[in-house]
Design a protein around this motif. Structure first.
Motif, short mmCIF file in Angstrom:
data_model
loop_
_atom_site.label_atom_id
_atom_site.label_comp_id
_atom_site.label_asym_id
_atom_site.label_seq_id
_atom_site.Cartn_x
_atom_site.Cartn_y
_atom_site.Cartn_z
N LYS A 65 52.58 14.44 37.11
CA LYS A 65 51.81 14.54 35.88
C LYS A 65 51.25 13.19 35.45
CE LYS A 65 54.06 18.56 33.75
NZ LYS A 65 54.84 19.05 32.58
N SER A 66 51.72 12.13 36.07
CA SER A 66 51.30 10.77 35.68
C SER A 66 49.89 10.46 36.17
CB SER A 66 52.29 9.74 36.24
OG SER A 66 51.81 8.42 36.04
N SER A 67 49.01 10.11 35.25
CA SER A 67 47.64 9.74 35.63
C SER A 67 47.63 8.42 36.38
CB SER A 67 46.76 9.65 34.38
OG SER A 67 47.26 8.67 33.48
N LYS A 68 48.55 7.52 36.06
CA LYS A 68 48.61 6.23 36.75
C LYS A 68 48.99 6.42 38.22
CE LYS A 68 49.70 3.27 32.79
NZ LYS A 68 50.67 2.31 32.21
N PHE A 69 49.92 7.31 38.48
CA PHE A 69 50.31 7.57 39.86
C PHE A 69 49.16 8.22 40.62
CE2 PHE A 69 52.10 10.20 43.23
CZ PHE A 69 52.92 9.29 43.88
N ARG A 70 48.47 9.17 40.01
CA ARG A 70 47.36 9.83 40.69
C ARG A 70 46.22 8.84 40.97
NH1 ARG A 70 48.35 13.86 36.72
NH2 ARG A 70 46.46 13.21 35.61
N ASP A 71 45.93 7.99 40.00
CA ASP A 71 44.87 6.99 40.20
C ASP A 71 45.23 6.02 41.31
OD1 ASP A 71 43.38 8.12 38.21
OD2 ASP A 71 43.99 6.69 36.66
N SER A 72 46.48 5.55 41.33
CA SER A 72 46.90 4.62 42.37
C SER A 72 46.93 5.30 43.74
CB SER A 72 48.28 4.03 42.04
OG SER A 72 49.27 5.05 41.99
N PHE A 73 47.26 6.58 43.76
CA PHE A 73 47.26 7.34 45.02
C PHE A 73 45.84 7.43 45.59
CE2 PHE A 73 46.72 11.54 47.05
CZ PHE A 73 47.54 11.36 48.16
N VAL A 74 44.89 7.79 44.75
CA VAL A 74 43.49 7.89 45.19
C VAL A 74 42.98 6.52 45.62
CG1 VAL A 74 41.14 8.41 44.44
CG2 VAL A 74 43.01 9.92 43.77
N TYR A 75 43.30 5.49 44.84
CA TYR A 75 42.84 4.14 45.16
C TYR A 75 43.42 3.67 46.49
CZ TYR A 75 41.33 -0.65 44.14
OH TYR A 75 40.72 -1.88 44.18
N THR A 76 44.68 4.00 46.74
CA THR A 76 45.32 3.63 48.00
C THR A 76 44.67 4.33 49.18
OG1 THR A 76 47.44 3.29 46.87
CG2 THR A 76 47.52 3.54 49.25
N LEU A 77 44.37 5.62 49.02
CA LEU A 77 43.68 6.36 50.09
C LEU A 77 42.31 5.76 50.40
CD1 LEU A 77 44.42 10.13 49.32
CD2 LEU A 77 45.37 8.74 51.15
N GLU A 78 41.55 5.45 49.36
CA GLU A 78 40.22 4.88 49.56
C GLU A 78 40.31 3.52 50.25
OE1 GLU A 78 38.08 6.89 45.61
OE2 GLU A 78 38.88 4.84 45.55
N PHE A 79 41.22 2.70 49.77
CA PHE A 79 41.38 1.38 50.38
C PHE A 79 41.83 1.49 51.83
CE2 PHE A 79 44.83 -1.55 51.59
CZ PHE A 79 44.06 -2.68 51.85
N THR A 80 42.77 2.38 52.12
CA THR A 80 43.30 2.52 53.47
C THR A 80 42.22 2.96 54.44
OG1 THR A 80 45.50 3.06 52.60
CG2 THR A 80 45.04 3.67 54.88
N VAL A 81 41.36 3.89 54.04
CA VAL A 81 40.28 4.34 54.91
C VAL A 81 39.36 3.18 55.25
CG1 VAL A 81 38.22 5.79 55.04
CG2 VAL A 81 40.35 6.74 54.15
N ILE A 82 38.95 2.42 54.24
CA ILE A 82 38.05 1.28 54.46
C ILE A 82 38.71 0.21 55.32
CG2 ILE A 82 36.81 -0.61 53.33
CD1 ILE A 82 36.40 1.26 50.93
N ALA A 83 39.95 -0.13 54.99
CA ALA A 83 40.64 -1.21 55.69
C ALA A 83 40.94 -0.85 57.14
CB ALA A 83 41.93 -1.57 54.96
N VAL A 84 41.38 0.38 57.40
CA VAL A 84 41.71 0.79 58.76
C VAL A 84 40.46 0.79 59.64
CG1 VAL A 84 42.48 2.74 60.17
CG2 VAL A 84 43.79 2.07 58.15
N ILE A 85 39.35 1.31 59.11
CA ILE A 85 38.11 1.31 59.89
C ILE A 85 37.65 -0.11 60.18
CG2 ILE A 85 35.66 1.90 59.82
CD1 ILE A 85 36.42 4.39 58.21
N ALA A 86 37.65 -0.96 59.16
CA ALA A 86 37.21 -2.36 59.34
C ALA A 86 38.13 -3.10 60.31
CB ALA A 86 37.18 -3.06 57.99
N LEU A 87 39.43 -2.89 60.17
CA LEU A 87 40.39 -3.57 61.04
C LEU A 87 40.19 -3.20 62.49
CD1 LEU A 87 43.86 -3.63 59.22
CD2 LEU A 87 42.89 -5.46 60.59
#
Length: 298
Positions: A65-87
């Motif tokens: 139910k935590s909006s902070k956890f959901r936001d950090s989850f989405v942010y982590t997914l977005e960052f991971t996709v970009i970082a893994v592709i670039a790496l």
């Protein structure tokens, strides 16, 4: 020598097994139990023991139910996709360059690998200086060498900070991943490429139909390492933005939960940690299974 190790396998493995059980398994089990309790770090809410403070799945319900956890989850997914592709792109290009050089190849590989020796908060603060001072005030501002507004104040915007974090991670880890790709490239038989060239295949066709399939074992390892490390990233996130501008990754969200709650709710933080573990395990194991199926026999 083989008989020696076979006879003494258990005594040789015993110290490592004891350490693994004491340092990993037991704390993990305790953490899972505490995630179902009203744990406040130094005491249990409701009694002296964990079973007196048992709250069932209440902590997990609060997490979802935590909006902070959901936001950090989405942010982590977005960052991971970009970082893994670039790496993977950067490290593979570096590996191709390193294997094409015959003189001084060892020196090039050493130079590429050196950023991986840096880490933690120190690396984050170095890049914070680069983004805030070098980029924003010396190079890319309107009075600098070249005016590119995107590279100014990158740490003060949610998505620009994500790119900045991906740049940092790529710079640090690409050399290590390059070594894995280099090993895979060196294990590809040269006669396959030579035969394809004789049959009329150009460079890109040989890379697509020979190099990439033969590199799948290396892809499996590199994707596993980059996925897991990007998901668990903490120190650079703390150093660059400290979670400001809605830039918390999941690891920082867990760390900051005890400050966001009053009194500090360590049980809630532990529930997030358990979900975090299950998420990383599911993603990395799925990736390994998928890439393993695409590997070919040499």
């Amino acid at each position: 020598m083989d008989k020696y190790y076979r006879k003494r396998l258990v005594p040789l493995l015993l110290p490592a097994m004891i350490l693994f059980i004491m340092v990993i398994l037991i704390p993990f089990g305790i953490g899972v139990i505490y995630s179902f309790c009203g744990w406040r770090g130094t005491y249990f809410a409701g009694g002296d023991h964990f079973y007196d403070a048992f709250v069932g799945f209440q902590n997990y319900i609060k997490v979802f139910k935590s909006s902070k956890f959901r936001d950090s989850f989405v942010y982590t997914l977005e960052f991971t996709v970009i970082a893994v592709i670039a790496l993977n792109i950067v490290s593979l290009i570096m590996a191709l360059l390193a294997t094409s050089v015959h003189k001084g190849a060892g020196a090039y590989r050493t130079i590429y690998f050196m950023p991986n020796l840096l880490g933690g908060l120190a690396l984050g603060y170095i890049w914070q200086f680069i983004f805030e001072i070098v980029f924003s005030q010396l190079i890319f501002n309107k009075d600098g060498i070249i005016n590119i507004p995107f590279f100014c104040n990158m740490l003060q915007d949610r998505y620009k900070a994500m790119i900045a974090l991906a740049i940092l991670v790529t710079w640090q880890m690409a050399g290590y991943m390059m070594l894995i790709y280099t090993t895979g490239l060196n294990n590809i038989p040269t006669d396959l490429s030579e035969a394809a060239a004789i049959d009329g295949a150009n460079v890109f066709q040989r890379f697509r139909y020979i190099t990439i399939p033969m590199l799948m074992p290396s892809f499996t390892i590199v994707f596993f390492l980059t996925l897991s490390k990007c998901f668990m990233l903490l120190d650079p996130n703390v150093a660059l933005t400290d979670g400001n501008f809605n830039t918390r990754l999941l690891a920082m969200q867990i760390l900051r939960t005890t400050k966001d709650t009053n009194p500090p709710d360590y049980g809630l933080a532990q529930a997030q940690a358990v979900i975090f573990f299950l998420l990383i395990a599911a993603v990395t194991l799925t990736q390994v299974v998928v890439t393993k199926k695409k590997e070919v026999e040499m």
